[in-house]
Design a protein around this motif. Structure first.
Motif, PDB file in Angstrom:
ATOM      1  N   ASN A 137      16.506 -40.492  67.616  1.00 43.76           N
ATOM      2  CA  ASN A 137      16.240 -39.199  66.996  1.00 43.76           C
ATOM      3  C   ASN A 137      16.259 -39.397  65.477  1.00 43.76           C
ATOM      4  N   PHE A 150      17.091 -22.470  71.165  1.00 43.31           N
ATOM      5  CA  PHE A 150      15.684 -22.885  71.181  1.00 43.31           C
ATOM      6  C   PHE A 150      14.757 -21.867  71.848  1.00 43.31           C
ATOM      7  N   LEU A 164       8.005 -38.522  70.573  1.00 45.53           N
ATOM      8  CA  LEU A 164       8.312 -37.183  71.096  1.00 45.53           C
ATOM      9  C   LEU A 164       8.094 -36.214  69.940  1.00 45.53           C
ATOM     10  N   VAL A 165       7.138 -35.307  70.125  1.00 41.12           N
ATOM     11  CA  VAL A 165       6.719 -34.436  69.017  1.00 41.12           C
ATOM     12  C   VAL A 165       6.804 -32.970  69.438  1.00 41.12           C
ATOM     13  N   GLY A 166       7.520 -32.175  68.637  1.00 44.35           N
ATOM     14  CA  GLY A 166       7.617 -30.749  68.915  1.00 44.35           C
ATOM     15  C   GLY A 166       6.844 -29.926  67.907  1.00 44.35           C
ATOM     16  N   GLY A 191      10.312 -35.273  63.584  1.00 41.60           N
ATOM     17  CA  GLY A 191       9.811 -35.512  62.234  1.00 41.60           C
ATOM     18  C   GLY A 191       8.515 -36.302  62.186  1.00 41.60           C
ATOM     19  N   LEU A 240      21.423 -34.515  62.609  1.00 41.42           N
ATOM     20  CA  LEU A 240      21.766 -33.172  63.089  1.00 41.42           C
ATOM     21  C   LEU A 240      22.872 -32.521  62.262  1.00 41.42           C
ATOM     22  N   LYS A 249      14.520 -30.802  78.571  1.00 41.00           N
ATOM     23  CA  LYS A 249      15.164 -31.027  77.276  1.00 41.00           C
ATOM     24  C   LYS A 249      16.256 -29.970  77.139  1.00 41.00           C
ATOM     25  N   PRO A 255      17.136 -24.679  65.524  1.00 39.54           N
ATOM     26  CA  PRO A 255      18.087 -24.407  64.437  1.00 39.54           C
ATOM     27  C   PRO A 255      17.539 -24.848  63.082  1.00 39.54           C
ATOM     28  N   LEU A 277      11.999 -27.529  76.382  1.00 42.39           N
ATOM     29  CA  LEU A 277      13.341 -27.082  75.997  1.00 42.39           C
ATOM     30  C   LEU A 277      13.747 -25.909  76.876  1.00 42.39           C
ATOM     31  N   LYS A 282       8.516 -25.971  72.368  1.00 46.34           N
ATOM     32  CA  LYS A 282       9.681 -25.643  71.529  1.00 46.34           C
ATOM     33  C   LYS A 282       9.383 -24.336  70.811  1.00 46.34           C
ATOM     34  N   GLU A 300      19.299 -40.615  74.066  1.00 44.78           N
ATOM     35  CA  GLU A 300      18.961 -40.345  72.664  1.00 44.78           C
ATOM     36  C   GLU A 300      20.063 -40.883  71.754  1.00 44.78           C
TER      37      GLU A 300
HETATM   38  O1  LIG Z   1      15.149 -29.439  66.176  1.00 39.53           O
HETATM   39  C1  LIG Z   1      16.284 -29.061  65.811  1.00 39.53           C
HETATM   40  O2  LIG Z   1      16.481 -28.303  64.859  1.00 39.53           O
HETATM   41  C2  LIG Z   1      17.492 -29.526  66.567  1.00 39.53           C
HETATM   42  C3  LIG Z   1      18.740 -29.110  66.139  1.00 39.53           C
HETATM   43  C4  LIG Z   1      19.869 -29.480  66.827  1.00 39.53           C
HETATM   44  C5  LIG Z   1      19.771 -30.283  67.952  1.00 39.53           C
HETATM   45  C6  LIG Z   1      18.528 -30.706  68.389  1.00 39.53           C
HETATM   46  C7  LIG Z   1      17.399 -30.347  67.708  1.00 39.53           C
HETATM   47  N1  LIG Z   1      16.142 -30.731  68.134  1.00 39.53           N
HETATM   48  C8  LIG Z   1      15.894 -31.364  69.381  1.00 39.53           C
HETATM   49  C9  LIG Z   1      14.916 -32.447  69.276  1.00 39.53           C
HETATM   50  O3  LIG Z   1      15.266 -33.548  69.623  1.00 39.53           O
HETATM   51  C10 LIG Z   1      13.532 -32.154  68.786  1.00 39.53           C
HETATM   52  O4  LIG Z   1      13.136 -30.937  69.333  1.00 39.53           O
HETATM   53  C11 LIG Z   1      12.476 -33.180  69.164  1.00 39.53           C
HETATM   54  O5  LIG Z   1      12.854 -34.463  68.851  1.00 39.53           O
HETATM   55  C12 LIG Z   1      11.141 -32.851  68.452  1.00 39.53           C
HETATM   56  O6  LIG Z   1      11.350 -32.774  67.059  1.00 39.53           O
HETATM   57  P1  LIG Z   1      10.197 -32.229  66.083  1.00 39.53           P
HETATM   58  O7  LIG Z   1       8.942 -32.988  66.401  1.00 39.53           O
HETATM   59  O8  LIG Z   1      10.694 -32.548  64.703  1.00 39.53           O
HETATM   60  O9  LIG Z   1      10.046 -30.785  66.333  1.00 39.53           O
END
Ligand SMILES: O=C(O)c1ccccc1NCC(=O)[C@H](O)[C@H](O)COP(=O)(O)O
Length: 264
Positions: A192, A96, A243-245, A224, A196, A122, A61, A90, A57, A171
């Motif tokens: 999730n 992204f 699922l961790v970004g 999160g 959003l 993704k 946003p 992604l 990632k 999701e």
């Molecule tokens: O991550 C965002 O800001 C976002 C905004 C709008 C639609 C989708 C978004 N994220 C996609 C995801 O599902 C996350 O990338 C994924 O779950 C990992 O989340 P994180 O670990 O908090 O980066």
């Protein structure tokens, strides 16, 4: 208009010129490659511990720029070396910073090394043509965001994924969305934790929704999750995978954080 609606509206415009009827045989041609790509579902189910879907990632946003990343394969290699079970890549560019090549370059290298881990495309899926692209790029799974799609759109995406031998990660963020995913006979459902509309994350969404999943469904907690305590919290409520970004992209020691997640 919330961010997801904005993204879906943009995505519909972006794919408009690529939309065409996709014949079953075009998708089915990829089914025989499924064993080479590796099963996303099995990679989540197999380990006795928490499985980790590590996300590539570049920006988002909610977070803005996350990492100034070169070729996606560098991050994929880091995740693989750290013991990641699956990848989420992604491929959306506007929001992204990803592209389809981020996925295909990784799957091509893994295929050549015969040392792959299953990859999720993704993106914001709307039409079977995007499923065909995912299969062509070597993905093992696609994302179906329940809130963003009609039942008919979900059915068409799922049928296309099944024909191509890809798994579908549904999701959700509410009870109603859970009901709609279950009605689609979802095998993998992810909660999730990110709202959003407000961009806040709250693991209480996983704690509330995962215990309501049918027993046969593989539960994923998404977004999160920053540390071992977060991972332990969602594991305790029934998550089989996380699922961790952002946390993994920014981790100073990826292997240590991955081990923390695996041992949660
Ligand atoms: O991550 C965002 O800001 C976002 C905004 C709008 C639609 C989708 C978004 N994220 C996609 C995801 O599902 C996350 O990338 C994924 O779950 C990992 O989340 P994180 O670990 O908090 O980066």
């Amino acid at each position: 208009m919330d961010k997801l609606t904005e993204i879906m509206n943009w995505k519909a415009q972006e794919i408009a010129e690529r939309i065409r009827p996709v014949a079953d045989h075009e998708l089915a041609a990829f089914a025989q490659e499924a064993p080479i790509r590796g099963s996303f579902l099995q990679a989540l189910k197999a380990p006795p511990r928490l499985a980790v879907i590590s996300e590539i990632k570049r920006r988002s946003p909610s977070a803005g720029q996350i990492k100034d990343l070169g070729p996606s394969i560098e991050q994929a290699d880091t995740y693989l070396a750290a013991g990641g079970d699956c990848l989420s890549i992604l491929t959306d560019n506007k929001y992204f910073g990803g592209e389809l090549n981020d996925l295909s370059s990784v799957t091509e290298k893994f295929k050549a090394q015969k040392n792959g881990i299953p990859c999720l495309r993704k993106d914001f899926m709307i039409h079977p043509v995007q499923v065909l692209e995912a299969a062509q790029a070597g993905a093992s799974a696609i994302l179906i965001i329940v809130r963003a799609l009609t039942d008919q759109q979900m059915t068409a995406l799922r049928k296309a994924a099944d024909l191509a031998g890809l798994d579908s990660l549904y999701e959700i963020h509410s009870e109603h969305e859970l009901e709609r995913a279950v009605a689609q006979d979802a095998k993998i459902i992810g909660v999730n934790n990110r709202d959003l509309a407000k961009f806040t994350t709250d693991l209480a969404f996983s704690e509330r929704l995962i215990p309501q999943f049918p027993e046969h469904v593989v539960a994923v907690s998404e977004s999160g999750i920053w540390n071992k305590e977060d991972a332990a919290r969602v594991r305790a409520c029934g998550a089989k995978a996380i699922l961790v970004g952002e946390a993994l992209m920014k981790a100073p020691d990826t292997a240590q954080l991955m081990a923390d997640f695996h041992n949660a």
